[in-house]
Design an enzyme around this catalytic site. Structure first.
Site, PDB file in Angstrom:
ATOM      1  N   GLY A 206       0.834  -1.205   0.000  1.00  0.00           N
ATOM      2  CA  GLY A 206       0.000   0.000   0.000  1.00  0.00           C
ATOM      3  C   GLY A 206       0.862   1.245   0.000  1.00  0.00           C
ATOM      4  O   GLY A 206       2.025   1.216  -0.429  1.00  0.00           O
ATOM      5  N   SER A 207       0.313   2.319   0.515  1.00  0.00           N
ATOM      6  CA  SER A 207       1.004   3.610   0.436  1.00  0.00           C
ATOM      7  C   SER A 207       2.090   3.739   1.511  1.00  0.00           C
ATOM      8  O   SER A 207       1.992   3.107   2.576  1.00  0.00           O
ATOM      9  CB  SER A 207      -0.017   4.731   0.625  1.00  0.00           C
ATOM     10  OG  SER A 207      -0.653   4.559   1.874  1.00  0.00           O
ATOM     11  N   PRO A 208       3.098   4.575   1.284  1.00  0.00           N
ATOM     12  CA  PRO A 208       4.109   4.802   2.327  1.00  0.00           C
ATOM     13  C   PRO A 208       3.480   5.330   3.624  1.00  0.00           C
ATOM     14  O   PRO A 208       3.915   4.956   4.715  1.00  0.00           O
ATOM     15  CB  PRO A 208       5.029   5.848   1.689  1.00  0.00           C
ATOM     16  CG  PRO A 208       4.890   5.637   0.213  1.00  0.00           C
ATOM     17  CD  PRO A 208       3.457   5.222  -0.001  1.00  0.00           C
ATOM     18  N   VAL A 210       0.538   4.668   5.017  1.00  0.00           N
ATOM     19  CA  VAL A 210      -0.026   3.577   5.823  1.00  0.00           C
ATOM     20  C   VAL A 210       1.079   2.578   6.189  1.00  0.00           C
ATOM     21  O   VAL A 210       1.036   1.968   7.263  1.00  0.00           O
ATOM     22  CB  VAL A 210      -1.227   2.903   5.100  1.00  0.00           C
ATOM     23  CG1 VAL A 210      -1.802   1.776   5.949  1.00  0.00           C
ATOM     24  CG2 VAL A 210      -2.313   3.935   4.790  1.00  0.00           C
ATOM     25  N   GLU A 228       5.606  -3.335   0.973  1.00  0.00           N
ATOM     26  CA  GLU A 228       5.661  -3.068  -0.478  1.00  0.00           C
ATOM     27  C   GLU A 228       4.907  -1.763  -0.693  1.00  0.00           C
ATOM     28  O   GLU A 228       3.670  -1.741  -0.696  1.00  0.00           O
ATOM     29  CB  GLU A 228       4.999  -4.220  -1.252  1.00  0.00           C
ATOM     30  CG  GLU A 228       5.706  -5.559  -1.121  1.00  0.00           C
ATOM     31  CD  GLU A 228       6.963  -5.668  -1.984  1.00  0.00           C
ATOM     32  OE1 GLU A 228       7.245  -4.739  -2.757  1.00  0.00           O
ATOM     33  OE2 GLU A 228       7.657  -6.687  -1.874  1.00  0.00           O
ATOM     34  N   CYS A 262       1.598   0.743  -8.929  1.00  0.00           N
ATOM     35  CA  CYS A 262       2.673   1.223  -8.053  1.00  0.00           C
ATOM     36  C   CYS A 262       3.952   1.525  -8.829  1.00  0.00           C
ATOM     37  O   CYS A 262       4.687   2.431  -8.475  1.00  0.00           O
ATOM     38  CB  CYS A 262       2.947   0.202  -6.962  1.00  0.00           C
ATOM     39  SG  CYS A 262       3.302  -1.442  -7.598  1.00  0.00           S
TER      40      CYS A 262
HETATM   41  N1  LIG Z   1       5.039  -1.904  -3.898  1.00  0.00           N
HETATM   42  C1  LIG Z   1       3.980  -2.519  -4.394  1.00  0.00           C
HETATM   43  O1  LIG Z   1       4.050  -3.692  -4.771  1.00  0.00           O
HETATM   44  C2  LIG Z   1       2.659  -1.806  -4.503  1.00  0.00           C
HETATM   45  C3  LIG Z   1       1.653  -2.404  -5.252  1.00  0.00           C
HETATM   46  C4  LIG Z   1       0.436  -1.745  -5.372  1.00  0.00           C
HETATM   47  C5  LIG Z   1       0.220  -0.540  -4.755  1.00  0.00           C
HETATM   48  N2  LIG Z   1       1.206   0.030  -4.041  1.00  0.00           N
HETATM   49  C6  LIG Z   1       0.995   1.338  -3.441  1.00  0.00           C
HETATM   50  O2  LIG Z   1      -0.272   1.331  -2.769  1.00  0.00           O
HETATM   51  C7  LIG Z   1      -0.866   2.614  -2.830  1.00  0.00           C
HETATM   52  C8  LIG Z   1      -2.282   2.517  -3.400  1.00  0.00           C
HETATM   53  O3  LIG Z   1      -3.046   1.557  -2.764  1.00  0.00           O
HETATM   54  P1  LIG Z   1      -4.118   1.926  -1.619  1.00  0.00           P
HETATM   55  O4  LIG Z   1      -4.726   3.249  -1.906  1.00  0.00           O
HETATM   56  O5  LIG Z   1      -5.015   0.742  -1.477  1.00  0.00           O
HETATM   57  O6  LIG Z   1      -3.148   2.033  -0.362  1.00  0.00           O
HETATM   58  P2  LIG Z   1      -3.499   2.298   1.172  1.00  0.00           P
HETATM   59  O7  LIG Z   1      -2.212   2.361   1.879  1.00  0.00           O
HETATM   60  O8  LIG Z   1      -4.442   3.417   1.322  1.00  0.00           O
HETATM   61  O9  LIG Z   1      -4.328   0.983   1.627  1.00  0.00           O
HETATM   62  C9  LIG Z   1      -3.761  -0.310   1.614  1.00  0.00           C
HETATM   63  C10 LIG Z   1      -4.443  -1.174   2.657  1.00  0.00           C
HETATM   64  O10 LIG Z   1      -4.253  -0.582   3.933  1.00  0.00           O
HETATM   65  C11 LIG Z   1      -5.490  -0.411   4.602  1.00  0.00           C
HETATM   66  N3  LIG Z   1      -5.442   0.874   5.331  1.00  0.00           N
HETATM   67  C12 LIG Z   1      -5.700   2.110   4.831  1.00  0.00           C
HETATM   68  N4  LIG Z   1      -5.533   3.058   5.782  1.00  0.00           N
HETATM   69  C13 LIG Z   1      -5.166   2.399   6.901  1.00  0.00           C
HETATM   70  C14 LIG Z   1      -4.858   2.823   8.237  1.00  0.00           C
HETATM   71  N5  LIG Z   1      -4.897   4.104   8.595  1.00  0.00           N
HETATM   72  N6  LIG Z   1      -4.516   1.876   9.146  1.00  0.00           N
HETATM   73  C15 LIG Z   1      -4.460   0.575   8.794  1.00  0.00           C
HETATM   74  N7  LIG Z   1      -4.767   0.117   7.562  1.00  0.00           N
HETATM   75  C16 LIG Z   1      -5.106   1.005   6.620  1.00  0.00           C
HETATM   76  C17 LIG Z   1      -6.546  -0.427   3.520  1.00  0.00           C
HETATM   77  O11 LIG Z   1      -7.771  -0.893   4.034  1.00  0.00           O
HETATM   78  C18 LIG Z   1      -5.948  -1.333   2.466  1.00  0.00           C
HETATM   79  O12 LIG Z   1      -6.283  -2.692   2.684  1.00  0.00           O
HETATM   80  C19 LIG Z   1       0.050   3.435  -3.722  1.00  0.00           C
HETATM   81  O13 LIG Z   1       0.918   4.210  -2.944  1.00  0.00           O
HETATM   82  C20 LIG Z   1       0.832   2.382  -4.493  1.00  0.00           C
HETATM   83  O14 LIG Z   1       2.052   2.828  -5.023  1.00  0.00           O
HETATM   84  C21 LIG Z   1       2.423  -0.570  -3.892  1.00  0.00           C
END
Ligand SMILES: NC(=O)c1ccc[n+]([C@@H]2O[C@H](COP(=O)([O-])OP(=O)(O)OC[C@H]3O[C@@H](n4cnc5c(N)ncnc54)[C@H](O)[C@@H]3O)[C@@H](O)[C@H]2O)c1
Length: 484
Positions: A206-208, A210, A228, A262
């Site tokens: 997910g995002s940096p 989170v 990741e 990503c």
């Molecule tokens: N490195 C990789 O392989 C990869 C792959 C895909 C996406 N990404 C990154 O992910 C991001 C996009 O995805 P997104 O919008 O789903 O990311 P996100 O970080 O918002 O959410 C990812 C997960 O975390 C959970 N989450 C969200 N906020 C949270 C919190 N405050 N506390 C605990 N859990 C929480 C969500 O429910 C979700 O399941 C982009 O930054 C992208 O670059 C990275």
């Protein structure tokens, strides 16, 4: 599928799973995690085989769920959701026996007389939290590695792709008892209930922002983590580059999944001498991949922004860039009908525009110019280390200079994004873009603890222990001198 208009906004409510239910599931996996320590390669391969077969059997359902969530084109679902997971399983099934083998270690001088090995121990109870942008791939891909390594898993998919989350829950329930693998659905509250538990390993994509929350939660129990994450992945197009190839591969890399990738090329530094030629090639590549500008909206191969919030965010980035003097080389963005943002090339973008500050995660490609390579490298190094960095050049010296003077999770030369699909390459970020790796052997290792096992046979270690008499003192001093 011509029926546009993904239903994600209208059905995106996934109820958070009750904290007690989560605690019950976590406790229920304890005994299985212990039992799985003794699981054989054959048993694990059998599970992977069944998961792979189910991916194939349910491929129509996977396509329907991805379409319902963000109008993802069916061919793109096969290429980017189904194929990487079946390939990951296939690769793990072929290699698992060798990955699981204990690795014998020859003794170093001081340890003569011992035998030693490293064994791959399952981490135990693992948590996988996944994002929405490749909802199936980024949930089941890590699941393959976790199963191959002999762990139990609780998987929490993103709430933003609810059809995919429900489908994965059904598929997992068809294959596994909940004491081994369970899907927990929900949003932030659910995620936080999970993060409060002492998992042996937390694998987060997910995002940096989170990612930092996950790492802080893991620190409370010293759970190990794989993070990741994302960020702004830059591209350098050198004057020596094959422009047609650069334009075609970058346009695909950027606009597949509507830029919600990503490792999508986030922005391009093109050498000033070839700026216009590159833009012309990119416009041609857009026509080739997605049809002419007036027909792109109805092109079934072009995806949509996942929800209204992200749609507004992308429009906000474009407005801000335009106010600061940027131009849309691809023409205007039409008013919102079904969260359609056309593939957009932005030129004359200032470094102060918001589009250059945050990860774009949408179909907007800023094209900036550079005069000398040093300045492009310096501008890239001024930002956090990216997840990917792409170089287009025929000049080997340019390629070597960029690789050695920058840092990135991964790099492709004269192509984009393909390193994700290479099963022998570790995939991951560095610092702000991630910690640890996934895929293939690296994925297996992420879900395994490397345990050192030493057996003493006839070592001289007893000479290092008290009581220290004249002989043992002489021996210790001799050892120090000999090794110095
Ligand atoms: N490195 C990789 O392989 C990869 C792959 C895909 C996406 N990404 C990154 O992910 C991001 C996009 O995805 P997104 O919008 O789903 O990311 P996100 O970080 O918002 O959410 C990812 C997960 O975390 C959970 N989450 C969200 N906020 C949270 C919190 N405050 N506390 C605990 N859990 C929480 C969500 O429910 C979700 O399941 C982009 O930054 C992208 O670059 C990275």
């Amino acid at each position: 599928m011509t029926d546009r208009g993904p239903a994600a906004d209208s059905t995106s409510t996934i109820a958070d799973t009750d904290r007690h239910e989560i605690e019950r599931l976590f406790a229920a996996q304890k005994d299985t995690a212990l039992a799985l320590r003794q699981s054989t390669a054959g048993e694990r391969i059998d599970k992977l085989k069944r998961l792979r077969a189910l991916m194939f059997a349910r491929r129509e359902d996977i396509m329907a769920a991805c379409h319902a969530d963000f109008a993802k084109p069916s061919a793109e679902v096969e290429v980017t959701e189904i194929l990487p997971v079946v390939e990951e399983a296939h690769h793990a099934m072929r290699k698992l026996k060798s990955w699981m083998k204990a690795e014998r270690k020859r003794p170093t001088l001081l340890m003569l007389g011992t035998s030693a090995k490293v064994i791959q121990e399952p981490r135990g109870r693992c948590l996988i939290i996944s994002p929405w942008n490749y909802p199936i791939n980024l949930s089941f891909g890590p699941l393959v590695s976790a199963i191959a390594a002999g762990n139990t898993v609780i998987l929490k998919p993103s709430e933003m792709t609810p059809h995919c989350a429900r489908l994965m829950s059904e598929m997992v329930a068809e294959l596994f008892d909940e004491t081994e693998v369970a899907v927990v659905q929900g949003a932030v509250e659910t995620s936080q209930s999970l993060l409060a538990l002492p998992f042996d390993h937390m694998f987060f994509t997910g995002s940096p922002a989170v990612g930092k929350i996950v790492m802080a939660a893991a620190a409370k129990h010293l759970s190990s983590v794989t993070l990741e994450l994302g960020g702004k992945s830059p591209v350098i197009v050198d004057a020596s580059a094959d422009l047609k190839n650069a334009a075609r591969t970058l346009v695909w890399g950027k606009f597949a999944n509507n830029g919600q990738t990503c490792i999508a090329p986030d922005y391009v530094y093109v050498h000033k001498d070839i700026r216009q030629a590159f833009i012309d090639e990119a416009l041609k590549a857009l026509d080739h991949l997605y049809g002419t500008a007036d027909t792109r909206r109805d092109n079934d191969d072009y995806c949509r922004i996942v929800n209204q919030r992200h749609y507004e965010r992308i429009r906000g980035l474009l407005e801000d860039a335009r106010e600061r003097g940027a131009r849309l080389a691809t023409g205007d963005v039409p008013a919102n009908d079904d969260r359609y943002v056309p593939p957009t090339l932005l030129t004359d973008v200032g470094d102060d525009a918001r589009v250059m500050e945050e990860e774009i995660f949408g179909p907007v490609l800023p094209i900036l110019t550079y005069d000398d390579l040093d300045s492009a490298i310096a501008r890239i190094n001024a930002r956090p280390k990216p997840l990917a960095l792409y170089i287009y050049a025929k000049d080997k010296q340019v390629i070597d200079t960029v690789v050695t003077r920058t840092s990135a999770g991964g790099t492709c030369i004269n192509t984009a994004m393909l390193h994700f699909l290479h099963g022998q390459l570790p995939f991951g970020g560095v610092n702000n873009s991630g910690i640890g790796n996934s895929h293939g052997h690296a994925g297996f290792k992420a879900f395994s603890h490397e345990r050192s096992v030493l057996q003493d046979r006839f070592s001289l270690a007893f000479l290092f222990r008290p009581p220290y008499n004249a002989f043992t003192r002489w021996f210790i001093r001799f050892s120090v001198r000999w090794l110095s």
